[in-house]
Design a protein around this motif. Structure first.
Motif, PDB file in Angstrom:
ATOM      1  N   VAL A  30      48.841  53.393  14.353  1.00 26.93           N
ATOM      2  CA  VAL A  30      47.314  52.646  14.257  1.00 26.93           C
ATOM      3  C   VAL A  30      46.202  53.002  13.020  1.00 26.93           C
ATOM      4  O   VAL A  30      45.474  52.298  12.570  1.00 26.93           O
ATOM      5  N   ILE A  31      46.355  54.153  12.967  1.00 29.01           N
ATOM      6  CA  ILE A  31      45.181  54.803  12.304  1.00 29.01           C
ATOM      7  C   ILE A  31      45.951  54.672  10.223  1.00 29.01           C
ATOM      8  O   ILE A  31      44.799  54.698  10.051  1.00 29.01           O
ATOM      9  N   GLY A  32      46.555  54.828  10.224  1.00 23.58           N
ATOM     10  CA  GLY A  32      47.145  54.878   9.584  1.00 23.58           C
ATOM     11  C   GLY A  32      47.139  53.093   8.686  1.00 23.58           C
ATOM     12  O   GLY A  32      47.112  53.087   7.430  1.00 23.58           O
ATOM     13  N   ILE A  33      47.753  52.287   9.702  1.00 25.41           N
ATOM     14  CA  ILE A  33      47.415  50.944   8.990  1.00 25.41           C
ATOM     15  C   ILE A  33      45.909  50.413   9.281  1.00 25.41           C
ATOM     16  O   ILE A  33      45.692  50.077   7.783  1.00 25.41           O
ATOM     17  N   LEU A  34      44.565  51.540   9.882  1.00 26.92           N
ATOM     18  CA  LEU A  34      43.205  50.733   9.484  1.00 26.92           C
ATOM     19  C   LEU A  34      43.102  51.575   8.643  1.00 26.92           C
ATOM     20  O   LEU A  34      41.838  50.847   7.783  1.00 26.92           O
ATOM     21  N   ALA A  35      43.260  52.704   7.874  1.00 28.10           N
ATOM     22  CA  ALA A  35      43.147  53.415   7.147  1.00 28.10           C
ATOM     23  C   ALA A  35      43.507  51.956   5.791  1.00 28.10           C
ATOM     24  O   ALA A  35      42.604  52.284   4.820  1.00 28.10           O
ATOM     25  N   ALA A  36      45.060  51.559   5.777  1.00 24.86           N
ATOM     26  CA  ALA A  36      45.379  51.082   4.456  1.00 24.86           C
ATOM     27  C   ALA A  36      44.865  50.412   4.495  1.00 24.86           C
ATOM     28  O   ALA A  36      44.437  49.786   2.778  1.00 24.86           O
ATOM     29  N   VAL A  37      44.127  49.679   5.006  1.00 24.64           N
ATOM     30  CA  VAL A  37      43.408  48.173   5.074  1.00 24.64           C
ATOM     31  C   VAL A  37      42.458  47.940   5.011  1.00 24.64           C
ATOM     32  O   VAL A  37      41.706  47.368   4.309  1.00 24.64           O
ATOM     33  N   ALA A  38      41.767  49.036   5.057  1.00 25.00           N
ATOM     34  CA  ALA A  38      39.828  49.533   4.825  1.00 25.00           C
ATOM     35  C   ALA A  38      39.929  49.620   4.025  1.00 25.00           C
ATOM     36  O   ALA A  38      38.916  49.122   2.688  1.00 25.00           O
ATOM     37  N   CYS A  39      40.990  50.340   2.787  1.00 22.03           N
ATOM     38  CA  CYS A  39      40.959  51.150   1.251  1.00 22.03           C
ATOM     39  C   CYS A  39      41.267  49.207   0.299  1.00 22.03           C
ATOM     40  O   CYS A  39      40.560  48.800  -0.079  1.00 22.03           O
ATOM     41  N   PRO A  56      40.938  53.596  31.097  1.00 20.90           N
ATOM     42  CA  PRO A  56      40.272  54.456  30.171  1.00 20.90           C
ATOM     43  C   PRO A  56      39.837  55.398  29.844  1.00 20.90           C
ATOM     44  O   PRO A  56      38.647  56.147  29.357  1.00 20.90           O
ATOM     45  N   ALA A  57      39.885  56.499  31.272  1.00 22.67           N
ATOM     46  CA  ALA A  57      39.669  57.521  31.207  1.00 22.67           C
ATOM     47  C   ALA A  57      41.345  58.355  29.860  1.00 22.67           C
ATOM     48  O   ALA A  57      40.272  58.934  28.766  1.00 22.67           O
ATOM     49  N   ALA A  58      42.189  57.987  29.893  1.00 18.30           N
ATOM     50  CA  ALA A  58      42.791  57.818  28.511  1.00 18.30           C
ATOM     51  C   ALA A  58      42.850  57.587  27.545  1.00 18.30           C
ATOM     52  O   ALA A  58      42.417  58.493  26.485  1.00 18.30           O
ATOM     53  N   LEU A  59      41.826  56.221  26.810  1.00 18.23           N
ATOM     54  CA  LEU A  59      41.543  55.877  25.833  1.00 18.23           C
ATOM     55  C   LEU A  59      40.472  56.572  25.382  1.00 18.23           C
ATOM     56  O   LEU A  59      40.229  56.376  24.228  1.00 18.23           O
ATOM     57  N   ALA A  60      39.281  57.572  26.332  1.00 20.12           N
ATOM     58  CA  ALA A  60      38.253  58.034  25.878  1.00 20.12           C
ATOM     59  C   ALA A  60      39.452  59.033  25.280  1.00 20.12           C
ATOM     60  O   ALA A  60      38.083  59.934  24.230  1.00 20.12           O
ATOM     61  N   THR A  61      40.038  59.775  25.431  1.00 15.79           N
ATOM     62  CA  THR A  61      40.967  60.969  24.364  1.00 15.79           C
ATOM     63  C   THR A  61      41.973  60.143  23.179  1.00 15.79           C
ATOM     64  O   THR A  61      42.195  61.204  23.151  1.00 15.79           O
ATOM     65  N   LEU A  62      41.283  59.125  22.730  1.00 10.67           N
ATOM     66  CA  LEU A  62      41.642  58.993  21.666  1.00 10.67           C
ATOM     67  C   LEU A  62      41.215  59.371  20.250  1.00 10.67           C
ATOM     68  O   LEU A  62      40.279  59.917  20.388  1.00 10.67           O
ATOM     69  N   PRO A  63      41.958  59.671  19.724  1.00  9.85           N
ATOM     70  CA  PRO A  63      41.261  60.839  18.625  1.00  9.85           C
ATOM     71  C   PRO A  63      40.447  59.943  18.039  1.00  9.85           C
ATOM     72  O   PRO A  63      40.550  58.266  17.716  1.00  9.85           O
ATOM     73  N   PRO A  64      38.841  60.624  17.543  1.00 10.32           N
ATOM     74  CA  PRO A  64      37.879  60.336  17.335  1.00 10.32           C
ATOM     75  C   PRO A  64      37.929  59.727  16.154  1.00 10.32           C
ATOM     76  O   PRO A  64      37.389  58.312  15.649  1.00 10.32           O
ATOM     77  N   GLN A  65      39.202  60.097  14.654  1.00 17.05           N
ATOM     78  CA  GLN A  65      39.140  59.011  13.609  1.00 17.05           C
ATOM     79  C   GLN A  65      39.902  57.901  14.221  1.00 17.05           C
ATOM     80  O   GLN A  65      39.546  56.464  13.153  1.00 17.05           O
ATOM     81  N   LEU A  66      40.130  57.479  14.567  1.00 18.73           N
ATOM     82  CA  LEU A  66      40.534  55.634  15.149  1.00 18.73           C
ATOM     83  C   LEU A  66      39.586  54.717  15.478  1.00 18.73           C
ATOM     84  O   LEU A  66      39.211  53.806  15.026  1.00 18.73           O
ATOM     85  N   PRO A  67      38.575  55.173  16.657  1.00 16.80           N
ATOM     86  CA  PRO A  67      37.247  54.155  16.557  1.00 16.80           C
ATOM     87  C   PRO A  67      36.527  54.144  15.162  1.00 16.80           C
ATOM     88  O   PRO A  67      36.177  53.338  14.828  1.00 16.80           O
ATOM     89  N   ARG A  68      36.590  55.418  14.845  1.00 14.84           N
ATOM     90  CA  ARG A  68      35.509  54.995  13.722  1.00 14.84           C
ATOM     91  C   ARG A  68      36.504  54.936  12.669  1.00 14.84           C
ATOM     92  O   ARG A  68      35.394  53.632  11.455  1.00 14.84           O
ATOM     93  N   LEU A  69      37.205  54.555  11.993  1.00 14.31           N
ATOM     94  CA  LEU A  69      38.103  54.132  11.472  1.00 14.31           C
ATOM     95  C   LEU A  69      38.117  51.864  11.783  1.00 14.31           C
ATOM     96  O   LEU A  69      38.167  50.985  11.120  1.00 14.31           O
ATOM     97  N   ALA A  70      38.037  51.754  13.101  1.00  9.18           N
ATOM     98  CA  ALA A  70      38.223  50.858  13.222  1.00  9.18           C
ATOM     99  C   ALA A  70      36.843  50.344  13.003  1.00  9.18           C
ATOM    100  O   ALA A  70      36.767  49.145  12.273  1.00  9.18           O
ATOM    101  N   LEU A  71      35.515  50.962  13.486  1.00  9.53           N
ATOM    102  CA  LEU A  71      34.576  50.309  12.731  1.00  9.53           C
ATOM    103  C   LEU A  71      33.769  50.298  11.291  1.00  9.53           C
ATOM    104  O   LEU A  71      33.714  48.605  11.272  1.00  9.53           O
ATOM    105  N   VAL A  72      34.722  51.137  10.441  1.00 12.00           N
ATOM    106  CA  VAL A  72      34.644  50.856   9.436  1.00 12.00           C
ATOM    107  C   VAL A  72      35.235  49.296   8.469  1.00 12.00           C
ATOM    108  O   VAL A  72      34.367  48.421   8.297  1.00 12.00           O
ATOM    109  N   LEU A  73      36.895  49.718   9.144  1.00 10.37           N
ATOM    110  CA  LEU A  73      37.253  48.464   8.906  1.00 10.37           C
ATOM    111  C   LEU A  73      36.321  46.834   9.228  1.00 10.37           C
ATOM    112  O   LEU A  73      35.919  45.893   8.043  1.00 10.37           O
ATOM    113  N   LEU A  74      35.734  46.637  10.092  1.00  9.43           N
ATOM    114  CA  LEU A  74      35.014  46.110  10.819  1.00  9.43           C
ATOM    115  C   LEU A  74      34.182  45.189  10.169  1.00  9.43           C
ATOM    116  O   LEU A  74      33.604  44.691  10.297  1.00  9.43           O
TER     117      LEU A  74
END
Lengths: 266, 315
Positions: B21-30, B154-172
């Motif tokens: 997912v992080i790879g996809i977000l990064a690729a699309v954002a670029c 939610p507890a598990a989601l909170a431990t997602l690598p921080p790069q994921l939400p960050r890249l999702a936000l950037v892509l948005l």
């Protein structure tokens, strides 16, 4: 000349076309680097006229147009469009840049380019809709390009590309049209089609200014000329201003007198 | 079938889902801003920005003394802006072509970044040229996930690598920027003089595009390294251009190619060597970039719009 005389002189130029003329320019200077491309040009274009801007290569004809529209920064000078600064009269003006100034390999169809002319009527943060498409098709009809609406622009001939540019300007539904070399590198049929559209615009009371370089068609197409070679040489009706003496001064002796005589006869 | 279920089971969610997912977000954002950079003949600016990120990150580390994502992203962002300004200055004062100015700036600044790394005591921490180039996509795993149901926990989601939400936000943000200024971007990319005349602030918009590019590069760099960033700015848009003659479709194609590159690249890097009997995996970032290059090669050979130039004659 004294200051008073200079002011009086400038006043006269404004008077020729009236206060709310489509274009009044005073002391326009634009420079790329150290050398001015146009220097202290005065001009006034009366409403409903069709004016050719004439001068040798590098005389600053295109720069004059771009300077009046703020596409290139002005070093000095005052420009009034319908008596107002350009920013306030923008929607009443349509500008057609030189065809060669854009990359025609851009991924767009003919209709996409014409739709760009409807930018203002679409509105911020909105997309083009079917009613805009209909308007764009009408404009393509007027330049005889309706059959090409879905063609990729890079597949068109030079003349067809120029017509698409004209259709985009028609879509702007402006009162004042400024065209940069609309006849450069186009076929004879396109040239006739463009002239017919421009004369229609004039008949509707709109004002047309073209950068033009074919001296043999000036008298046939236009009613006024503005002769420039970095500075303004002369401006006025074709009958009185498009003279051998003025052309000689504009082209700095690069045109033979016999050539000019032929032009006058034509 | 059982193999597939196991392959896409709990272990997949824990180890592979987030990197993909992080790879996809990064690729699309670029890839998204890359479309416009390519058409504006500014493709190199993505390259330039992703290189100058290195001195920015090293600089941020030297100032703060800690490996912390936030100051590093600020540092990278500042370096990107410095680079863009330097490019403008060199272009104007030196009167050289834009490509040369960009090449000059990014190689110099990248070299400065490498020098910084060498002469300062950063050896104890994990920043090195290798990491800068290839990132560490495979390490971005989701420890606390124990299957697909974790996506709802939610507890598990909170431990997602921080790069994921960050890249999702950037892509948005990038999607919004392109959607809201679609007309302006399209018109000013095609005909800047006309855009100026109808009142579009072309310089401001051009700067905003570069800023969007810088944000994408910095956010993606942290997760996947600069190789993917550089490849994704250029390869998917260039391949997409060969598929269609409409800007909106070109952008859709570029997104599709970016997603395909990210997925195939990750899978091939992880499992591909095994198919050839090798016990090792190869770098996912490198493989994703390679796949995007292969897609470009395929579209060069088979893309429907690859013979655009020269068709004018028959019209």
């Amino acid at each position: 000349m004294s200051n008073a005389e200079l002011i009086a002189e400038a006043g006269k130029i404004v008077d020729v076309a009236g206060k709310d003329a489509p274009l009044t320019v005073r002391g326009l200077t634009v420079s790329y680097g150290n050398k001015p491309a146009v220097f202290s040009i005065d001009a006034s274009i009366p409403a409903g006229s069709m004016t050719a801007i004439i001068g040798p290569n590098g005389a600053g004809k295109s720069t004059f147009l771009k300077g009046t529209l703020g596409v290139v920064p002005r070093l000095s000078g005052e420009v009034r469009i319908f008596g107002k600064p350009f920013a306030e009269a923008r929607d009443r003006v349509a500008y057609v840049p030189q065809r060669a100034s854009v990359d025609w390999d851009f991924p767009a169809r003919v209709i996409d380019v014409v739709l760009m002319g409807l930018y203002k009527s679409v509105g911020l943060f909105r997309f083009w809709r079917s009613r805009h498409r209909e308007q764009a098709m009408e404009c393509l009809e007027r330049v005889g390009m309706a059959d090409f609406s879905t063609r990729q622009i890079g597949q068109l001939s030079g003349g067809q590309q120029q017509r698409v540019f004209l259709a985009r300007a028609l879509a702007q539904n402006a009162e004042f049209y400024l065209l940069d070399e609309p006849f450069a590198g186009v076929d004879a049929a396109t040239e006739r089609a463009i002239v017919a559209v421009l004369k229609d615009l004039k008949a509707e009371g709109r004002t047309v200014v073209c950068v033009h370089h074919d001296l043999s068609t000036v008298a046939e197409y236009f009613d006024r000329v503005l002769l420039i070679n970095v500075r303004r040489i002369a401006e006025g009706p074709v009958d009185t201003t498009f003279t051998a003496a003025n052309l000689q001064e504009t082209y700095g002796g690069r045109l033979a007198t016999t050539h000019i005589d032929e032009l006058r006869l034509a | 079938m059982d193999d597939l279920i196991t392959a896409l089971g709990a272990e997949f969610v824990q180890l592979s889902l987030t990197p993909i997912v992080i790879g996809i977000l990064a690729a699309v954002a670029c890839a998204l801003p890359g479309n416009f950079l390519l058409l504006r003949r500014q493709a190199l600016i993505g390259d330039a920005i992703s290189h100058v990120v290195l001195p920015g990150i090293v600089g941020a580390f030297l100032v703060t003394g800690a490996i912390d994502a936030f100051p590093m992203m600020i540092g990278a962002g500042c370096a990107a802006i410095v680079a863009v300004i330097l490019i403008e200055i060199i272009k104007r004062l030196g009167r050289v072509e834009p490509g040369a100015a960009m090449g000059l700036v990014f190689t110099t600044l990248f070299a400065v970044g490498v020098l910084f790394l060498e002469i300062t005591d950063t050896s104890s921490v994990h920043i090195d040229v290798q990491h800068a180039l290839l990132g560490n996509l495979e390490s971005l795993i989701w420890f606390d996930a124990d299957g697909w149901q974790s996506l709802l926990d939610p507890a598990a989601l909170a431990t997602l690598p921080p790069q994921l939400p960050r890249l999702a936000l950037v892509l948005l943000g990038i999607v919004l920027f392109i959607a809201l200024f679609w007309k302006e971007l399209k018109i000013s990319t095609f005909d800047a003089a006309f855009a100026d005349a109808i009142g579009i602030h072309t310089r401001l918009l051009g700067f905003a595009l570069v800023v969007a590019t810088a944000i994408a590069a910095v956010a993606a760099f942290d997760a996947v390294g600069s190789i993917i960033v550089i490849a994704m700015f250029v390869c998917p848009p260039a391949a997409a251009r060969l598929m269609t003659n409409q800007l909106s479709r070109q952008i859709s194609w570029s997104v599709a190619f970016a997603v395909i590159s990210a997925i195939l690249g990750y899978v091939f890097a992880g499992y591909g060597p095994g198919w050839f009997g090798s016990p090792y995996a190869v770098s996912a970032a490198g493989m994703i970039a390679t796949i995007s290059g292969l897609i470009l090669l395929l579209t060069c050979m088979f893309g429907p719009q690859r013979k655009r130039i020269g068709q004018g004659a028959e019209a």
